[in-house]
Design a protein around this motif. Structure first.
Motif, PDB file in Angstrom:
ATOM      1  N   ILE A  42       5.762   0.573  21.707  1.00 41.99           N
ATOM      2  CA  ILE A  42       6.281  -0.430  20.772  1.00 41.99           C
ATOM      3  C   ILE A  42       5.782  -0.125  19.362  1.00 41.99           C
ATOM      4  N   GLY A  43       4.489   0.192  19.240  1.00 42.56           N
ATOM      5  CA  GLY A  43       3.931   0.510  17.938  1.00 42.56           C
ATOM      6  C   GLY A  43       4.544   1.754  17.332  1.00 42.56           C
ATOM      7  N   ARG A  44       4.725   2.786  18.150  1.00 45.92           N
ATOM      8  CA  ARG A  44       5.299   4.041  17.643  1.00 45.92           C
ATOM      9  C   ARG A  44       6.698   3.804  17.081  1.00 45.92           C
ATOM     10  N   VAL A  45       7.535   3.070  17.804  1.00 46.64           N
ATOM     11  CA  VAL A  45       8.907   2.820  17.367  1.00 46.64           C
ATOM     12  C   VAL A  45       8.930   1.924  16.137  1.00 46.64           C
ATOM     13  N   ASN A  46       8.135   0.843  16.155  1.00 53.24           N
ATOM     14  CA  ASN A  46       8.123  -0.091  15.026  1.00 53.24           C
ATOM     15  C   ASN A  46       7.636   0.569  13.740  1.00 53.24           C
ATOM     16  N   ILE A  47       6.554   1.342  13.842  1.00 50.83           N
ATOM     17  CA  ILE A  47       5.996   1.972  12.651  1.00 50.83           C
ATOM     18  C   ILE A  47       6.965   2.999  12.080  1.00 50.83           C
ATOM     19  N   ALA A  48       7.603   3.764  12.968  1.00 55.68           N
ATOM     20  CA  ALA A  48       8.595   4.736  12.492  1.00 55.68           C
ATOM     21  C   ALA A  48       9.714   4.029  11.749  1.00 55.68           C
ATOM     22  N   GLY A  49      10.202   2.924  12.302  1.00 58.71           N
ATOM     23  CA  GLY A  49      11.272   2.177  11.649  1.00 58.71           C
ATOM     24  C   GLY A  49      10.858   1.611  10.308  1.00 58.71           C
ATOM     25  N   GLU A  50       9.642   1.081  10.237  1.00 61.47           N
ATOM     26  CA  GLU A  50       9.166   0.503   8.978  1.00 61.47           C
ATOM     27  C   GLU A  50       9.035   1.568   7.891  1.00 61.47           C
ATOM     28  N   LEU A  51       8.512   2.729   8.263  1.00 61.23           N
ATOM     29  CA  LEU A  51       8.338   3.787   7.271  1.00 61.23           C
ATOM     30  C   LEU A  51       9.672   4.416   6.876  1.00 61.23           C
ATOM     31  N   LEU A  52      10.576   4.558   7.828  1.00 63.70           N
ATOM     32  CA  LEU A  52      11.899   5.087   7.492  1.00 63.70           C
ATOM     33  C   LEU A  52      12.640   4.134   6.559  1.00 63.70           C
ATOM     34  N   ASP A  53      12.404   2.843   6.721  1.00 59.62           N
ATOM     35  CA  ASP A  53      12.997   1.855   5.821  1.00 59.62           C
ATOM     36  C   ASP A  53      12.471   2.033   4.399  1.00 59.62           C
ATOM     37  N   LEU A  54      11.166   2.258   4.272  1.00 61.45           N
ATOM     38  CA  LEU A  54      10.592   2.519   2.949  1.00 61.45           C
ATOM     39  C   LEU A  54      11.119   3.827   2.381  1.00 61.45           C
ATOM     40  N   GLU A  55      11.255   4.825   3.241  1.00 54.17           N
ATOM     41  CA  GLU A  55      11.772   6.117   2.798  1.00 54.17           C
ATOM     42  C   GLU A  55      13.193   5.983   2.276  1.00 54.17           C
ATOM     43  N   ALA A  56      14.022   5.205   2.980  1.00 54.13           N
ATOM     44  CA  ALA A  56      15.405   5.010   2.555  1.00 54.13           C
ATOM     45  C   ALA A  56      15.476   4.290   1.208  1.00 54.13           C
ATOM     46  N   GLY A  57      14.488   3.459   0.939  1.00 51.47           N
ATOM     47  CA  GLY A  57      14.459   2.739  -0.336  1.00 51.47           C
ATOM     48  C   GLY A  57      13.748   3.504  -1.431  1.00 51.47           C
ATOM     49  N   GLY A  58      13.337   4.742  -1.149  1.00 52.03           N
ATOM     50  CA  GLY A  58      12.653   5.552  -2.159  1.00 52.03           C
ATOM     51  C   GLY A  58      11.260   5.082  -2.486  1.00 52.03           C
ATOM     52  N   LEU A 116       0.813  -1.209   0.000  1.00 55.35           N
ATOM     53  CA  LEU A 116       0.000   0.000   0.000  1.00 55.35           C
ATOM     54  C   LEU A 116       0.850   1.263   0.000  1.00 55.35           C
ATOM     55  N   TYR A 117       2.027   1.192   0.645  1.00 54.05           N
ATOM     56  CA  TYR A 117       2.908   2.353   0.669  1.00 54.05           C
ATOM     57  C   TYR A 117       3.758   2.348  -0.597  1.00 54.05           C
ATOM     58  N   SER A 118       3.326   3.096  -1.582  1.00 53.59           N
ATOM     59  CA  SER A 118       4.046   3.184  -2.842  1.00 53.59           C
ATOM     60  C   SER A 118       4.195   4.650  -3.204  1.00 53.59           C
ATOM     61  N   GLN A 119       4.834   4.931  -4.305  1.00 54.04           N
ATOM     62  CA  GLN A 119       5.049   6.318  -4.719  1.00 54.04           C
ATOM     63  C   GLN A 119       3.740   7.044  -4.961  1.00 54.04           C
ATOM     64  N   THR A 120       2.654   6.305  -5.181  1.00 54.52           N
ATOM     65  CA  THR A 120       1.387   6.944  -5.501  1.00 54.52           C
ATOM     66  C   THR A 120       0.511   7.131  -4.278  1.00 54.52           C
ATOM     67  N   LEU A 121       0.947   6.698  -3.128  1.00 54.64           N
ATOM     68  CA  LEU A 121       0.126   6.775  -1.932  1.00 54.64           C
ATOM     69  C   LEU A 121       0.031   8.203  -1.416  1.00 54.64           C
ATOM     70  N   ARG A 122      -1.198   8.656  -1.174  1.00 54.13           N
ATOM     71  CA  ARG A 122      -1.403   9.998  -0.652  1.00 54.13           C
ATOM     72  C   ARG A 122      -1.224  10.010   0.855  1.00 54.13           C
ATOM     73  N   PRO A 123      -0.833  11.165   1.432  1.00 52.56           N
ATOM     74  CA  PRO A 123      -0.704  11.267   2.888  1.00 52.56           C
ATOM     75  C   PRO A 123      -2.014  10.933   3.607  1.00 52.56           C
ATOM     76  N   LEU A 135       8.483   5.694  -0.508  1.00 50.12           N
ATOM     77  CA  LEU A 135       7.502   6.442   0.254  1.00 50.12           C
ATOM     78  C   LEU A 135       7.328   7.819  -0.369  1.00 50.12           C
ATOM     79  N   ASP A 136       6.095   8.241  -0.514  1.00 55.05           N
ATOM     80  CA  ASP A 136       5.827   9.567  -1.059  1.00 55.05           C
ATOM     81  C   ASP A 136       6.582  10.612  -0.255  1.00 55.05           C
ATOM     82  N   GLY A 137       7.201  11.539  -0.944  1.00 58.58           N
ATOM     83  CA  GLY A 137       8.027  12.534  -0.279  1.00 58.58           C
ATOM     84  C   GLY A 137       7.281  13.404   0.712  1.00 58.58           C
ATOM     85  N   SER A 138       5.956  13.513   0.565  1.00 55.92           N
ATOM     86  CA  SER A 138       5.173  14.348   1.471  1.00 55.92           C
ATOM     87  C   SER A 138       4.762  13.621   2.749  1.00 55.92           C
ATOM     88  N   VAL A 139       5.060  12.330   2.843  1.00 53.13           N
ATOM     89  CA  VAL A 139       4.707  11.556   4.036  1.00 53.13           C
ATOM     90  C   VAL A 139       5.852  11.619   5.036  1.00 53.13           C
TER      91      VAL A 139
END
Length: 436
Positions: A194-210, A118-125, A212-216
């Motif tokens: 636990i959820g806050r830390v895990n979700i941040a890590g998962e999204l930062l991982d997607l961001e590092a791989g390009g 679901l988290y792809s370049q086309t995903l809206r905030p 995640l939409d830049g506005s998220v």
């Protein structure tokens, strides 16, 4: 298959006996593997064809497999959204007699998607917010039931479309614990952190791989689950004070909880001696108020938001057809089912039936008809809207029942989400946030 193989299951599917249990899971032949999108897992997980359906098979220890199997069964009895446990397989050995790891078998949740799909370049905030809202609702439901998750994350959750929003389902319960007396505030706060830390890590991982939409903003989204959870928890369990002359607010509170999709078992009402103040606190039973009403009236099993939308259409049909309310609710519901809902579902071409579930198709059709009516400044008949929806919308959607994706991954192996890009092209619907 070894004679020592042991299958623990409430209802054993004979097809389980035909699977190559004598092979390590990572070497199973391609004709047994179903290529479906999945999230990252600490264990090896493969999707496998079984008796015309798809199951997820996870290698783990016997103790963890049995514990998670029983926990998922318990959560199902509590009507918590989670995957369906199928079996625990132990006693596996290869052709040389070498022991192989036990496995847990769960049924694949059709029309569900992992967050990485679901988290792809086309995903809206806005969609990122709706995913966090869905996870917050799931976490609140778990905590109300006395369940401490212990590993709150997007990876351990599946999402299904639910009338413009998403519904979240628990996938991994191996770290969970159920407490009959309920959770303490400290346990709830621990799960939140636990959820806050895990979700941040998962999204930062997607961001590092390009991916995640830049506005998220990954940190802002992860913090959002805390805010969403607290808002919903307060509405469902908090005390409310008002003057004795405002007793209508008791009914208002109950109706507001029903609008959020929750039923209540009882209300705690306190008065203070000669004081004019009344305090009330609901005891929430479970989410699914609209789902249960729709199922009772029509037999349609839908998500909560889908059920709310379908019930609105049912109520509109009732008001237009029987303005004097001369027919009881059950009869009207049957007429609506036969004359409105079922003809729409039957009209979907066979090759498009895997795109979306029936209730989601009906919801999107109503949205499509509304937009057509607005654009053309006239009332659009349902049949005309259906033809337009099939040709201009549904035919161009990806198939969410059997979405093709790269092979199963484990931690350390990147998922090629380019192959499973999901375009979030839906119009955002009102969420529970709008009703609090």
């Amino acid at each position: 298959m070894s004679a020592s193989l042991s299958i623990t299951s409430a209802v054993v599917d004979p097809g389980l006996l035909d699977l190559p249990w004598n092979l390590p899971l990572d070497t199973w032949p391609d004709d047994a593997i179903a290529s479906l999108p999945k999230g990252i897992s600490r264990h090896l997980v493969r999707f496998v064809h079984l008796s015309g359906a798809v199951v997820a098979i996870k290698e783990t220890t016997e103790e963890m497999a049995r514990r998670e199997y029983e926990m998922l069964r318990t959560l199902q009895r509590l009507e918590i959204p989670c995957v369906d446990p199928v079996a625990v397989i132990t006693g596996r050995v290869d052709d040389d007699g070498t022991p192989l790891m036990p496995v847990l078998v769960t049924r694949h949740l059709r029309f569900s998607l992992p967050y990485r799909a679901l988290y792809s370049q086309t995903l809206r905030p806005e969609t990122a917010t709706r995913l966090v809202d869905a996870l917050a609702v799931l976490l609140v439901r778990l905590h109300i039931a006395g369940f401490f998750w212990g590993d709150v994350s997007l990876s351990n959750t599946l999402f299904r479309r639910d009338a413009g929003a998403f519904a979240a389902y628990l996938v991994d319960a191996e770290t969970g614990q159920l407490y009959e007396g309920g959770l303490s505030n400290g346990q709830r706060e621990n799960d939140l952190e636990i959820g806050r830390v895990n979700i941040a890590g998962e999204l930062l991982d997607l961001e590092a791989g390009g991916r995640l939409d830049g506005s998220v903003d990954a940190i802002e989204v992860s913090n959002g689950i805390i805010d969403a959870y607290r808002t919903l928890w307060k509405e469902l369990t908090g005390w409310e004070s008002f003057d004795r002359s405002e007793r209508w607010r008791i009914t208002q509170r109950v109706e507001r909880l029903n609008d959020l999709g929750f039923d209540i078992e009882e209300l705690a009402i306190r008065t203070d001696g000669d004081s004019t103040e009344v305090r009330i606190q609901p005891k929430v039973v479970d989410a699914g108020h609209h789902t249960r009403r729709l199922l009772r009236l029509t037999g349609i099993d839908a998500g909560e938001n889908q059920a709310r939308r379908l019930l609105n259409d049912l109520d509109s049909y009732s008001a237009a057809t029987y303005p004097d309310k001369s027919v009881d609710e059950e009869q009207v519901a049957h007429e609506w089912l036969v004359r409105v809902f079922e003809p729409v579902v039957r009209a979907i071409p066979r090759e498009l039936k895997g795109k979306l579930e029936g209730p989601e198709v009906f919801h999107q059709l109503l949205e499509h008809r509304w937009f057509l009516s607005q654009n053309e400044a006239r009332a659009i008949p349902l049949a005309e809207a259906l033809s337009s929806y099939i040709d201009t919308v549904l035919r161009h959607r990806r198939d969410e029942a059997t979405m093709i994706a790269p092979p199963t991954e484990t931690i350390g192996l990147p998922l090629d989400t380019d192959a499973i890009e999901v375009v979030d092209d839906e119009t955002p619907a009102g969420s529970w946030r709008d009703k609090v």
